[in-house]
Design a protein around this motif. Sequence first.
Motif, PDB file in Angstrom:
ATOM      1  N   ASN A 182       5.934   9.640 -16.659  1.00 15.50           N
ATOM      2  CA  ASN A 182       7.258   9.001 -16.697  1.00 15.50           C
ATOM      3  C   ASN A 182       7.374   7.772 -15.785  1.00 15.50           C
ATOM      4  OD1 ASN A 182       7.353  10.152 -14.145  1.00 15.50           O
ATOM      5  ND2 ASN A 182       8.636  11.870 -14.795  1.00 15.50           N
ATOM      6  N   LYS A 183       6.281   7.443 -15.087  1.00  9.64           N
ATOM      7  CA  LYS A 183       6.264   6.274 -14.187  1.00  9.64           C
ATOM      8  C   LYS A 183       7.368   6.348 -13.133  1.00  9.64           C
ATOM      9  CE  LYS A 183       4.488   3.351 -17.903  1.00  9.64           C
ATOM     10  NZ  LYS A 183       4.677   2.145 -18.717  1.00  9.64           N
ATOM     11  N   LYS A 184       7.867   7.550 -12.886  1.00 10.16           N
ATOM     12  CA  LYS A 184       8.979   7.702 -11.952  1.00 10.16           C
ATOM     13  C   LYS A 184       8.576   7.273 -10.549  1.00 10.16           C
ATOM     14  CE  LYS A 184      12.483  11.045 -10.527  1.00 10.16           C
ATOM     15  NZ  LYS A 184      12.950  12.446 -10.641  1.00 10.16           N
ATOM     16  N   ASN A 185       9.398   6.470  -9.928  1.00 11.35           N
ATOM     17  CA  ASN A 185       9.228   6.004  -8.548  1.00 11.35           C
ATOM     18  C   ASN A 185       8.033   5.073  -8.347  1.00 11.35           C
ATOM     19  OD1 ASN A 185      11.440   7.570  -7.726  1.00 11.35           O
ATOM     20  ND2 ASN A 185      10.141   9.361  -7.421  1.00 11.35           N
ATOM     21  N   LEU A 186       7.377   4.664  -9.434  1.00 11.87           N
ATOM     22  CA  LEU A 186       6.252   3.743  -9.293  1.00 11.87           C
ATOM     23  C   LEU A 186       6.765   2.314  -9.431  1.00 11.87           C
ATOM     24  CD1 LEU A 186       3.495   5.573 -11.364  1.00 11.87           C
ATOM     25  CD2 LEU A 186       3.885   5.629  -8.907  1.00 11.87           C
ATOM     26  N   THR A 187       6.668   1.558  -8.366  1.00 11.38           N
ATOM     27  CA  THR A 187       7.235   0.205  -8.358  1.00 11.38           C
ATOM     28  C   THR A 187       6.196  -0.866  -8.073  1.00 11.38           C
ATOM     29  OG1 THR A 187       7.798   0.455  -6.017  1.00 11.38           O
ATOM     30  CG2 THR A 187       9.500   1.044  -7.619  1.00 11.38           C
ATOM     31  N   LEU A 216       0.830  -1.197   0.000  1.00 10.84           N
ATOM     32  CA  LEU A 216       0.000   0.000   0.000  1.00 10.84           C
ATOM     33  C   LEU A 216       0.866   1.249   0.000  1.00 10.84           C
ATOM     34  CD1 LEU A 216      -2.873  -0.969   2.465  1.00 10.84           C
ATOM     35  CD2 LEU A 216      -3.103  -0.440   0.041  1.00 10.84           C
ATOM     36  N   ASP A 217       1.933   1.234   0.791  1.00  9.87           N
ATOM     37  CA  ASP A 217       2.864   2.369   0.821  1.00  9.87           C
ATOM     38  C   ASP A 217       3.378   2.690  -0.581  1.00  9.87           C
ATOM     39  OD1 ASP A 217       2.955   3.240   3.437  1.00  9.87           O
ATOM     40  OD2 ASP A 217       4.433   1.762   4.048  1.00  9.87           O
ATOM     41  N   MET A 218       3.641   1.668  -1.356  1.00 10.81           N
ATOM     42  CA  MET A 218       4.241   1.856  -2.675  1.00 10.81           C
ATOM     43  C   MET A 218       3.211   2.092  -3.775  1.00 10.81           C
ATOM     44  SD  MET A 218       7.441  -0.821  -2.670  1.00 10.81           S
ATOM     45  CE  MET A 218       6.498  -2.264  -2.187  1.00 10.81           C
ATOM     46  N   SER A 219       1.920   1.889  -3.470  1.00 12.83           N
ATOM     47  CA  SER A 219       0.893   1.984  -4.513  1.00 12.83           C
ATOM     48  C   SER A 219      -0.062   3.160  -4.325  1.00 12.83           C
ATOM     49  CB  SER A 219       0.067   0.685  -4.551  1.00 12.83           C
ATOM     50  OG  SER A 219       0.893  -0.439  -4.726  1.00 12.83           O
ATOM     51  N   GLY A 244      -5.904  15.578  -2.905  1.00  7.61           N
ATOM     52  CA  GLY A 244      -6.517  14.303  -2.564  1.00  7.61           C
ATOM     53  C   GLY A 244      -5.546  13.147  -2.670  1.00  7.61           C
ATOM     54  N   SER A 245      -6.108  11.943  -2.684  1.00  5.37           N
ATOM     55  CA  SER A 245      -5.322  10.711  -2.751  1.00  5.37           C
ATOM     56  C   SER A 245      -5.635   9.973  -4.050  1.00  5.37           C
ATOM     57  CB  SER A 245      -5.651   9.805  -1.555  1.00  5.37           C
ATOM     58  OG  SER A 245      -5.463  10.476  -0.326  1.00  5.37           O
ATOM     59  N   GLY A 246      -4.831   8.998  -4.361  1.00  5.94           N
ATOM     60  CA  GLY A 246      -5.060   8.152  -5.526  1.00  5.94           C
ATOM     61  C   GLY A 246      -4.290   6.855  -5.351  1.00  5.94           C
ATOM     62  N   PHE A 247      -4.464   5.927  -6.281  1.00  4.46           N
ATOM     63  CA  PHE A 247      -3.709   4.680  -6.190  1.00  4.46           C
ATOM     64  C   PHE A 247      -3.390   4.179  -7.591  1.00  4.46           C
ATOM     65  CE2 PHE A 247      -8.179   3.588  -6.110  1.00  4.46           C
ATOM     66  CZ  PHE A 247      -8.302   2.461  -6.915  1.00  4.46           C
ATOM     67  N   VAL A 248      -2.297   3.434  -7.676  1.00  8.02           N
ATOM     68  CA  VAL A 248      -1.767   2.954  -8.945  1.00  8.02           C
ATOM     69  C   VAL A 248      -2.410   1.613  -9.298  1.00  8.02           C
ATOM     70  CG1 VAL A 248       0.332   2.388 -10.230  1.00  8.02           C
ATOM     71  CG2 VAL A 248       0.410   4.104  -8.404  1.00  8.02           C
TER      72      VAL A 248
END
Length: 331
Positions: free
Chosen positions: A156-161, A56-59, A71-75
């Motif tokens: 750029n999808k940067k930092n999305l793991t 969850l921390d990463m998404s 606001g918030s969002g999620f990948v």
Amino acid sequence: MNDVSSKLFSNIRMPVQNVLKSYGMEKILIFFYIATLSQQLSSQSSDDRFGRFSKLDMSVVKLFHDGRPIGSGFVIKGYYIVTNFHVARQIIDSRKEGKKVNDTIHYIPSLHNNFGVESVGDRTRNPAIILPDFIENDTIYNYGKYSDLVVLKTQNKKNLTSYLPISRRYYFRGSEVIAAGFPLALQHVTISSGIVGNEFFGPFVPREVSSLLPFARPWYGQSDFINAPGSSGGPVVELGDSKEKDSVIGVVWGGRKAQGQNIANLLLFYEEKLNEINSENDSINMEIPEHRELYEKYVTLSSLNLSNTQIPIFTNVHHLRELLNMLGLEY
């Protein structure tokens, strides 16, 4: 062995022999096996909790527009970001009206994981844009508006793991869930737990757009996790037997408040009055009794609006699946 040692050993050995005679060697072995297995399961459970919270921390991401938290969002799969339509509505409506507006939304991912400190630069580092379909396609625009969902495309999808899987099944009342987001624009992602308490349908969509939509009323769920301004757009995740089976069953959008609508209407009334004074006089003068009275009432109502008890509400995952299918996106 001398007599003293022999007697001492005999005294130690006798209780063990009595235990073995009373319970049998097989029962003793079973006891130790159960104790060891219990310890292993406890360790696995602890590791599993850490793993699902790390995911969850990463998404889950915090969203900004013009450097301001919105606001918030999620990948999700493909590194798209899901959030509430109302989080980006001002941008979408301005674009539909042909107005020039900054339509880039920035995100900060994995902040808690990095133990970093949020800086002004972070708020404009990772860009995402609203999918053009929400501006150019009336059906998708209205679907997003009345289900309160929108999808962003990362640049750029940067930092999305990592990303969160979308549930393909229905949940039930009593299902255990966790919600994640950035309530009150907190710096680190906040995770809270609850259960699905109820399901219900929202108001009917306006007649003039009903022919465009595959639903007449939006479908919502109700829970008891932590919810506050800034939580909007965060995921509601049903807990599976393991972190691999956790999946998104909804998107947080707000809450029901006792007399909340009355407070919101009054708050809007005083806000408009203060805006009128601002436009006419360039500023609010606290020395003028009328200005001071209006401002004091506005502050009081703002406090009530934030502190009033509310029941968290989320958009049912059925709408998210349907919207992603309309957009041609995999999940």
